[in-house]
Design a protein around this motif. Sequence first.
Motif, short mmCIF file in Angstrom:
data_model
loop_
_atom_site.label_atom_id
_atom_site.label_comp_id
_atom_site.label_asym_id
_atom_site.label_seq_id
_atom_site.Cartn_x
_atom_site.Cartn_y
_atom_site.Cartn_z
N THR A 48 0.84 -1.19 0.00
CA THR A 48 0.00 0.00 0.00
C THR A 48 0.88 1.25 0.00
O THR A 48 1.76 1.39 0.84
N VAL A 49 0.61 2.12 -0.96
CA VAL A 49 1.39 3.35 -1.12
C VAL A 49 0.48 4.53 -0.84
O VAL A 49 -0.67 4.55 -1.28
N ARG A 50 0.98 5.52 -0.07
CA ARG A 50 0.21 6.73 0.22
C ARG A 50 0.80 7.89 -0.58
O ARG A 50 1.99 8.14 -0.54
N ARG A 51 -0.06 8.59 -1.28
CA ARG A 51 0.33 9.79 -2.02
C ARG A 51 -0.55 10.95 -1.57
O ARG A 51 -1.76 10.79 -1.39
N THR A 52 0.06 12.11 -1.38
CA THR A 52 -0.71 13.28 -0.97
C THR A 52 -0.57 14.37 -2.02
O THR A 52 0.43 14.45 -2.73
N LYS A 53 -1.60 15.19 -2.11
CA LYS A 53 -1.59 16.32 -3.02
C LYS A 53 -2.35 17.46 -2.37
O LYS A 53 -3.36 17.24 -1.69
N ASN A 54 -1.88 18.69 -2.59
CA ASN A 54 -2.54 19.87 -2.04
C ASN A 54 -3.42 20.51 -3.10
O ASN A 54 -3.00 20.66 -4.25
#
Length: 80
Positions: free
Chosen positions: A35-41
């Motif tokens: 499981t990979v977590r990616r964040t974006k604003n």
Amino acid sequence: MPKRVLQGVVVSDKQNKTVVVKVERRYTHPLLKKTVRRTKNYHAHDEAQVSKVGDQVWIEESKPISKLKNWVVLDNAPKA
């Protein structure tokens, strides 16, 4: 085409009628099966200026409001 709706956390409310919302998405890596977590604003328009840093909010895609703002704050979700 329906408008996208995302949930995230407000990370900045210093601008007038604008909040910066951090949205995290999780997915499984195709090769590693991890499981990979990616964040974006996202910059979102907050007409009532009720969102504060740390609030969970729902944002909806909209027509361009300014150079960076293409999202509108729909509702504040209760803190969990």
